[in-house]
Structure formats: structure tokens, C-alpha cells
Enzyme design. Structure first.
Site, short mmCIF file in Angstrom:
data_model
loop_
_atom_site.label_atom_id
_atom_site.label_comp_id
_atom_site.label_asym_id
_atom_site.label_seq_id
_atom_site.Cartn_x
_atom_site.Cartn_y
_atom_site.Cartn_z
N ASP A 90 0.86 -1.19 0.00
CA ASP A 90 0.00 0.00 0.00
C ASP A 90 0.89 1.24 0.00
O ASP A 90 1.90 1.30 0.73
CB ASP A 90 -0.90 -0.01 1.24
CG ASP A 90 -1.97 1.08 1.18
OD1 ASP A 90 -3.02 0.82 0.58
OD2 ASP A 90 -1.73 2.17 1.72
N ILE A 91 0.54 2.22 -0.82
CA ILE A 91 1.34 3.46 -0.92
C ILE A 91 1.11 4.30 0.34
O ILE A 91 -0.04 4.58 0.70
CB ILE A 91 0.96 4.26 -2.17
CG1 ILE A 91 1.16 3.39 -3.43
CG2 ILE A 91 1.78 5.53 -2.27
CD1 ILE A 91 0.64 4.02 -4.71
N ASN A 143 -2.43 12.77 -2.98
CA ASN A 143 -3.43 12.99 -4.04
C ASN A 143 -4.12 14.33 -3.87
O ASN A 143 -4.33 15.07 -4.82
CB ASN A 143 -4.45 11.85 -3.98
CG ASN A 143 -4.72 11.25 -5.35
OD1 ASN A 143 -4.03 11.53 -6.32
ND2 ASN A 143 -5.73 10.42 -5.43
N ASP A 188 -2.06 9.51 -10.28
CA ASP A 188 -1.98 8.43 -11.28
C ASP A 188 -0.54 8.12 -11.64
O ASP A 188 -0.15 6.97 -11.86
CB ASP A 188 -2.77 8.82 -12.54
CG ASP A 188 -4.27 8.80 -12.33
OD1 ASP A 188 -4.71 8.28 -11.29
OD2 ASP A 188 -5.00 9.30 -13.20
N GLU A 204 -4.92 2.38 -4.05
CA GLU A 204 -3.46 2.44 -4.02
C GLU A 204 -2.85 1.13 -3.48
O GLU A 204 -1.71 1.10 -3.03
CB GLU A 204 -2.99 3.61 -3.16
CG GLU A 204 -3.33 3.51 -1.69
CD GLU A 204 -4.69 4.09 -1.31
OE1 GLU A 204 -4.84 4.50 -0.15
OE2 GLU A 204 -5.59 4.12 -2.17
#
Length: 357
Positions: free
Chosen positions: A216-217, A224, A233, A259
Site C-alpha cells: 500500500d502506498i 493525491n 496516477d 493504491e
């Protein structure tokens, strides 16, 4: 003219409702979001409406992951189905045309056989050269006609073969699109779920190891919100590239939603899987992000990864849950790290882990 005008007015009403929903929820007016809400306004996809209503009732908002899931499940799949139906119809039409020509050729051959039988009788009764010549000329003419029809059929079959092969390629392309995440070009969740089930079955049959990574980011939502969805993106594509560069062969990598990414590693024990996970983590961390429109350096991003290994009696869901718990443990313990299910940090209560974003 009343019906077209009616349809025009109705479509505008649906469009206005879609935009109102986007405004009310503070969403980006992207083509994807507009399409979701346009379908919602029409009510033609009850399952889509139910999914949106349930999500809003439970969470009060629709996250990017929720929108991705709704689009992939209820909108994109219907498009793929329509394209497959269209290609299938074209294949059937092509086959029908070929069959019509084959039937015509068969009728021509039957007619020629009758001509041969008739000529045979005439030859028996032919009494002079002129009569023989007339019979022979008739046979030659019939043979030429059959030859011409056969050449036409041969040419049509060759053309049809090429067209059907092209249609088959198009169908394969559509099939691949239906199993691929368009943004990252990794596999999508639909493909991954099926591949993981198959991988687990094979691992149990061969008594072989299988490991699962869930990544997971870190701080993706705030990133974002700060830089916008286009840059978001770009981040997703960057992480996907790092994943692709560190998996190989029978490994299965997919964007699992929003994500979050998953990688199944067949024939890979836990320690080897941890090594792969750390390679991916380091690969992401070393890439510096730059805003394409301005050249502004946005710094580096990091990911957290959880690792689990298949146990006897495991289902796909149990394996995913343990990898997910390890992922949340990595988040809870400072992010930008790999934690496996065997680590003491992975034993946190479910409720505590679920609060970590």
C-alpha cells in the site's frame, strides 16, 4: 420527432443529476466519475445503485478505491461484454456467409453430377460425331462452371480465414483488457482472484510453498489531495513499474484497488518472499517523482508491504487477511517497511490495525 426530443431531454436530465452528485460529494468531474453517476441517474444498473447506496450509508463517502471498484465491476465489464457480443456476432455472420457459399458450391456440384449422368445416357445413344461433340461441349462447359465456382469459394474461404483470425485476435485483446488494470497495466482484481485460487490449488496438490505480498502506498490520499489526481496516477504507475521490475515468471502481480497492490509468489517460501518485498520497497523509494506539467520535484514516495505464506487448510481469503494484517502492522510501525506474519508486530488486534490508514 417527439421521441428523439424526448430522449434528448431525458439524457440532459440524467447528465444534470450526475453532475449534481459529483458536486455534492466533492468529486473530480472526470469521465469515469461522470459515467458512474450517469448510470446511477438512469437506474438501469440496479446493482451499481445498490453498491453506491450501501457504501455511502456505511462510510458517508466514496473513496477512489470505491469508485475504481464500482467502475470496474458495473461499468467497464458491461462495455467489455458489449464488445465481445459485437465481435461474436461478426464471427457468426462471417461463418454464415461461408456456409452459404459452401451450400451454393454443393448445389453446383449436385447439378454437375446430374449433368454427367445425363451426358452418360446421351453418349450411349450418340450415333454420329456431331452428337458426340455436343455432349462433350456440354461437359466441358459444366466443368468450367464448377471450376469457376470452386475458385470463388477458395478465394472467399481464404478471405474469411483472415477475417476470422483477425476477429479472434480482437477477442483475445478484449479478453486481456477485461483482466488488466488500464492505468497501471498490471492484472486487475478479477484476474488476480482467479489466479490466486488456481495457484493455491496447485501449491496444495504439489505440497509447494506460496507466498502473498500486499503493498500500500504510504500517505497516498494526502499526496493525491495536495498534487491532484493526475500526479496521483503518475505515482500509481511508478509503483506498478517497480513491481513489474521485481517479479518474474509465474509470479502474479495486480492492482488490488485504489493504491493497494498484491503479488502472489508461487514456489516461494516466506524468507524469499520477504526479500522480494524489500526489493520492491527499495525500488519505489529510490525513484524521485517529478510533476510533468511544471518539472517541480515532488520528492520520493514509499510503500508498506505485508507478507504471508500459505498454510495447510488455508483459503484465499485467510491468506489475504494475514497478508493484510501484516501490511497494517507495517503502517502502524512507521511505514516504508516490510512486515511478515511471523513478526511479533503482526499480532496486533484487528480493530487497532483497521484504524491505520
Amino acid at each position: 420527432m417527439a421521441v428523439p426530443n424526448e430522449e434528448h431531454e431525458r439524457s440532459l436530465v440524467f447528465a444534470e443529476i450526475a453532475l449534481e452528485q459529483i458536486r455534492a460529494l466533492g468529486q473530480v468531474a472526470s469521465p469515469r466519475n461522470f459515467e458512474i453517476w450517469y448510470h446511477y441517474a438512469t437506474g438501469y444498473k440496479p446493482a451499481l445503485n445498490q453498491s453506491i447506496n450501501d457504501t455511502l450509508a456505511n462510510k458517508g463517502v466514496l473513496s477512489e478505491a470505491d469508485l475504481d471498484h464500482i467502475y470496474d465491476t458495473y461499468v467497464a465489464t458491461s462495455r467489455i461484454g458489449e464488445r465481445i457480443d459485437s465481435l461474436g456476432s461478426r464471427v457468426l455472420d462471417e461463418v454464415k456467409q461461408v456456409l452459404d457459399m459452401v451450400n451454393a458450391a454443393a448445389g453446383s456440384a449436385t447439378s454437375y453430377s446430374e449433368s454427367l449422368a445425363d451426358a452418360s445416357q446421351q453418349l450411349e445413344h450418340a450415333k454420329d460425331g456431331d452428337a458426340l461433340r455436343a455432349v462433350i461441349e456440354c461437359l466441358v462447359e459444366g466443368a468450367k462452371e464448377v471450376e469457376l465456382n470452386n475458385k470463388k469459394l477458395e478465394a472467399r474461404l481464404a478471405t474469411s480465414k483472415q477475417e476470422i483470425e483477425q476477429l479472434q485476435q480482437n477477442l483475445e485483446t478484449v479478453r486481456n483488457e477485461s483482466l488488466t488494470d488500464p492505468l497501471t497495466t498490471l492484472s486487475n482484481r478479477k484476474f488476480f482472484d482467479a489466479a490466486l485460487a488456481k495457484g493455491i490449488a496447485e501449491a496444495k496438490e504439489k505440497n509447494a510453498p506460496l507466498s502473498l505480498l500486499m503493498a500500500d502506498i504510504d500517505h497516498f490520499k494526502s499526496f493525491n489531495d495536495k498534487y491532484g489526481h493526475l500526479t496521483g496516477d503518475q505515482v500509481l504507475r511508478l509503483v506498478a513499474l517497480a513491481v513489474k521490475q521485481n517479479v518474474k515468471g509465474q509470479d502474479i502481480a495486480a492492482r488490488y484497488g485504489g493504491e493497494e497492490f498484491v503479488i502472489a509468489l508461487p514456489n516461494t517460501a516466506l524468507q524469499s518472499a520477504i526479500t522480494v518485498a524489500d526489493h520492491i520497497r527499495r525500488a519505489v523509494m529510490t525513484k524521485e517523482l517529478m510533476k510533468r506539467s511544471s518539472g517541480e520535484r515532488l520528492g520520493r514516495i514509499t510503500i508498506s508491504i505485508g507478507v504471508a505464506v500459505l498454510r495447510p487448510g488455508d483459503t484465499a481469503q485467510l491468506l489475504i487477511e494475514r497478508a493484510d494484517m501484516s501490511l497494517y502492522a507495517a503502517k502502524r510501525n512507521g511505514r516504508n517497511r516490510v512486515i511478515c506474519e511471523a513478526d511479533p508486530e503482526a499480532d496486533a488486534p484487528v480493530a487497532e490495525a483497521a484504524r491505520v490508514a
